[in-house]
Design an enzyme around this catalytic site. Sequence first.
Site, PDB file in Angstrom:
ATOM      1  N   GLY A 270       0.813  -1.210   0.000  1.00  0.00           N
ATOM      2  CA  GLY A 270       0.000   0.000   0.000  1.00  0.00           C
ATOM      3  C   GLY A 270       0.843   1.255   0.000  1.00  0.00           C
ATOM      4  CD  GLU A 293       3.680 -10.246   3.962  1.00  0.00           C
ATOM      5  OE1 GLU A 293       2.580 -10.793   4.043  1.00  0.00           O
ATOM      6  OE2 GLU A 293       3.875  -9.053   4.224  1.00  0.00           O
ATOM      7  CB  ILE A 363      -9.813  -0.462   6.279  1.00  0.00           C
ATOM      8  CG1 ILE A 363      -9.325  -1.029   4.943  1.00  0.00           C
ATOM      9  CG2 ILE A 363     -11.160   0.244   6.129  1.00  0.00           C
ATOM     10  CD1 ILE A 363     -10.202  -2.111   4.360  1.00  0.00           C
TER      11      ILE A 363
HETATM   12  O1  0RQ Z   1      -9.175   3.970  -1.711  1.00  0.00           O
HETATM   13  O2  0RQ Z   1      -7.828   4.848  -3.533  1.00  0.00           O
HETATM   14  O3  0RQ Z   1     -10.281   4.334  -3.824  1.00  0.00           O
HETATM   15  O4  0RQ Z   1      -9.548   6.270  -2.401  1.00  0.00           O
HETATM   16  O5  0RQ Z   1      -8.600   2.409   0.829  1.00  0.00           O
HETATM   17  O6  0RQ Z   1      -6.110   3.548   1.180  1.00  0.00           O
HETATM   18  O7  0RQ Z   1      -4.994   5.231   2.566  1.00  0.00           O
HETATM   19  O8  0RQ Z   1      -4.056   4.757   0.234  1.00  0.00           O
HETATM   20  O9  0RQ Z   1      -3.881   3.102   2.141  1.00  0.00           O
HETATM   21  O10 0RQ Z   1      -2.771   1.967   0.115  1.00  0.00           O
HETATM   22  O11 0RQ Z   1      -1.870   1.889   2.485  1.00  0.00           O
HETATM   23  O12 0RQ Z   1      -3.968   0.621   1.826  1.00  0.00           O
HETATM   24  C1  0RQ Z   1      -5.578  -1.525   4.388  1.00  0.00           C
HETATM   25  C2  0RQ Z   1      -6.041  -1.379   1.959  1.00  0.00           C
HETATM   26  C3  0RQ Z   1      -4.537   0.302   3.051  1.00  0.00           C
HETATM   27  C4  0RQ Z   1      -3.756  -2.060   2.759  1.00  0.00           C
HETATM   28  C5  0RQ Z   1      -4.998  -1.181   3.044  1.00  0.00           C
HETATM   29  C6  0RQ Z   1      -9.555   3.455   1.078  1.00  0.00           C
HETATM   30  C7  0RQ Z   1      -8.867   4.693   0.572  1.00  0.00           C
HETATM   31  C8  0RQ Z   1      -8.226   4.157  -0.689  1.00  0.00           C
HETATM   32  C9  0RQ Z   1      -6.315   2.684   0.129  1.00  0.00           C
HETATM   33  P1  0RQ Z   1      -9.209   4.935  -2.968  1.00  0.00           P
HETATM   34  P2  0RQ Z   1      -4.716   4.262   1.478  1.00  0.00           P
HETATM   35  P3  0RQ Z   1      -3.025   1.900   1.585  1.00  0.00           P
HETATM   36  C10 0RQ Z   1       1.688  -7.530   3.618  1.00  0.00           C
HETATM   37  C11 0RQ Z   1       0.620  -6.959   4.466  1.00  0.00           C
HETATM   38  C12 0RQ Z   1      -4.097  -5.627   4.178  1.00  0.00           C
HETATM   39  C13 0RQ Z   1      -3.003  -6.548   3.726  1.00  0.00           C
HETATM   40  C14 0RQ Z   1      -1.691  -6.297   4.376  1.00  0.00           C
HETATM   41  C15 0RQ Z   1      -4.091  -3.554   2.798  1.00  0.00           C
HETATM   42  C16 0RQ Z   1      -7.785   2.762  -0.282  1.00  0.00           C
HETATM   43  O13 0RQ Z   1      -2.776  -1.783   3.708  1.00  0.00           O
HETATM   44  O14 0RQ Z   1      -4.583  -4.113   1.834  1.00  0.00           O
HETATM   45  O15 0RQ Z   1      -1.520  -5.469   5.240  1.00  0.00           O
HETATM   46  N1  0RQ Z   1      -3.809  -4.229   3.955  1.00  0.00           N
HETATM   47  N2  0RQ Z   1      -0.710  -7.076   3.962  1.00  0.00           N
HETATM   48  O16 0RQ Z   1      -9.789   5.716   0.337  1.00  0.00           O
HETATM   49  C17 0RQ Z   1     -13.298   3.112   3.344  1.00  0.00           C
HETATM   50  C18 0RQ Z   1     -12.000   3.390   5.271  1.00  0.00           C
HETATM   51  C19 0RQ Z   1     -10.852   3.493   4.431  1.00  0.00           C
HETATM   52  C20 0RQ Z   1     -11.031   3.376   3.057  1.00  0.00           C
HETATM   53  C21 0RQ Z   1      -8.923   3.687   3.483  1.00  0.00           C
HETATM   54  N3  0RQ Z   1     -11.919   3.481   6.590  1.00  0.00           N
HETATM   55  N4  0RQ Z   1     -13.188   3.190   4.685  1.00  0.00           N
HETATM   56  N5  0RQ Z   1     -12.248   3.198   2.508  1.00  0.00           N
HETATM   57  N6  0RQ Z   1      -9.815   3.508   2.510  1.00  0.00           N
HETATM   58  N7  0RQ Z   1      -9.539   3.690   4.669  1.00  0.00           N
HETATM   59  C22 0RQ Z   1       1.567  -7.639   2.119  1.00  0.00           C
HETATM   60  C23 0RQ Z   1       0.767  -8.810   1.675  1.00  0.00           C
HETATM   61  O17 0RQ Z   1       0.175  -9.404   2.444  1.00  0.00           O
HETATM   62  C24 0RQ Z   1       0.762  -9.235   0.294  1.00  0.00           C
END
Ligand code: 0RQ
Length: 508
Positions: A270, A293, A363
């Site tokens: 992200g 990872e 999120i």
């Molecule tokens: O959406 O681009 O459509 O506006 O989520 O949000 O703030 O750019 O954050 O890219 O760091 O992603 C949890 C998804 C965060 C990621 C998550 C919407 C926001 C935007 C992205 P838009 P940001 P990031 C090792 C670890 C789980 C897997 C993981 C993730 C989009 O970190 O997938 O950690 N984590 N793996 O607008 C609604 C909310 C929101 C929201 C953010 N509260 N409600 N939409 N967004 N907060 C790697 C692997 O495992 C492979």
Amino acid sequence: MHDRIQYSKLLDLLMPAEQAAALVKPGMTVAMSGFTGAGYPKAVPGALAALMEKEQAAGQSFKIKVLTGASTAPELDGVLARAGGMELRLPYMSDPELSRRINDGEMEYLDIHLSHVAQHAWFGFYGKIDLAIIEVVGVTHDGRLIPSSSVGNNKTWLDMAEKVIIEVNTEQSAAMEGMHDIYYGTALPPHRKPIEMTTADQRIGEPYLRVDPAKIVAVVETNAPDRLSPFAPIDETSTQIADHLLDFLDHEIRAGRLTDKLLPLQSGVGNIANAVLAGLARGGYKGLQAYTEVIQDGMLSLLKDGTLGFASATSFSLSSDGIEEFNKHVEFYRERILLRPQEISNHPELIRRLGAIALNGMIEADIYGNVNSTNVVGSHVMNGIGGSGDFARNGYLSVFMSPSIAKGGKISGIVPMASHVDHTEHDTMILITEQGLADLRGLSPKQRAQVIIDKCSNPEYRPMLQDYFDRAKVSSYGKHTPHLLNESLAWHQRYIDTGDMRTAPGTD
Ligand code: 0RQ
């Protein structure tokens, strides 16, 4: 092609992707390579999707179950989803078309901890694996496979599948040979032995994947790049989050709980995680290690400037600039990067032993520190839990980061009750938003709530959270983790109803 396939018997199995795809039959469980847009098969899935569409146009259903390492790309998840060809998919995913189908309820999606996938397959939880389709860089003279830009679950898929299709991708740098460490010591309970790894840069396996040549039914040549993962430009919010993390790490060093070598870093996927990594370069650290990872662009920069001395991962997830940088300086990076199977990169035993510092996006979090990484308003899956749970539960420190608001302020990242919980309050040690950092270690639920409200919430939502918490402390059924159950999820419902979590003036 002959220089990539040195095991001459396989040259007889070279065939077009269409011919290989015809080996896939409806109802099969097909395991494919691929992790965060790297090392996935690039030709056979497309040919298979075309076949599915043809069959379906003729009134025949053609669906398969698809197992991978993590997310792949439009050429795999995208085409198969568009063809309506997946009845089930696991684990982590990010393709928009696949996401749409899952969230429209058209297919089943299993969101599994990435360290669990291989062992669950071995335990028999996913049934028989009919076919594996695996991208490799080449085949050695004795028939071993040179892994590609991700390892993921490939060892398990090659071992378990009845038949194997190999895609040899000449676009992937041949210089990657030797960058992998495939561990063959895993066994099933009760026969497991300790995994003898004590440092992140230690080799415990071998550079190649083994495969029984008798299982290989097709070899397909490809020449296409991995999916490119562009990142949002690093903005003020992510810089502020990175700065809070850096202050915290300094504080930990001063308190004697960490040295200036820190502990092996895990960084999630992200935009925020990528920006935080880039921010670490400002911290003045040298010779750190990563046990993680995914290698994103931010990690290449850290390796380049010496902030990181070594990175262990299972995959790359680079932008086009990142790929160019990697290919240009591949000799430099191959000395400093090892790619391992995801059951090893994410292994709880190793994460606990090495004491990883887990840095993941989220999120939303609630006032007690329960973290939602996957489901927007409790029901719409974003990407999946990935490896965040493997690291958060077992790391020396588990840090979750997010902007305090989303969608221009219509959503608060800190809510009374998380609408879905991936990481419980017991797993979350540090929460960071651009507003500040909440250190939750050693705090009771009520103490945690006050610190999270004070440090992490957005000023626009802070009075609402304080009001909720104050009233919950008075009226809650129990006073240990106070909640008002009839309104704990009201913010989410309000967002569904009005598109904004904030209370409209004059209401409530
Ligand atoms: O959406 O681009 O459509 O506006 O989520 O949000 O703030 O750019 O954050 O890219 O760091 O992603 C949890 C998804 C965060 C990621 C998550 C919407 C926001 C935007 C992205 P838009 P940001 P990031 C090792 C670890 C789980 C897997 C993981 C993730 C989009 O970190 O997938 O950690 N984590 N793996 O607008 C609604 C909310 C929101 C929201 C953010 N509260 N409600 N939409 N967004 N907060 C790697 C692997 O495992 C492979």
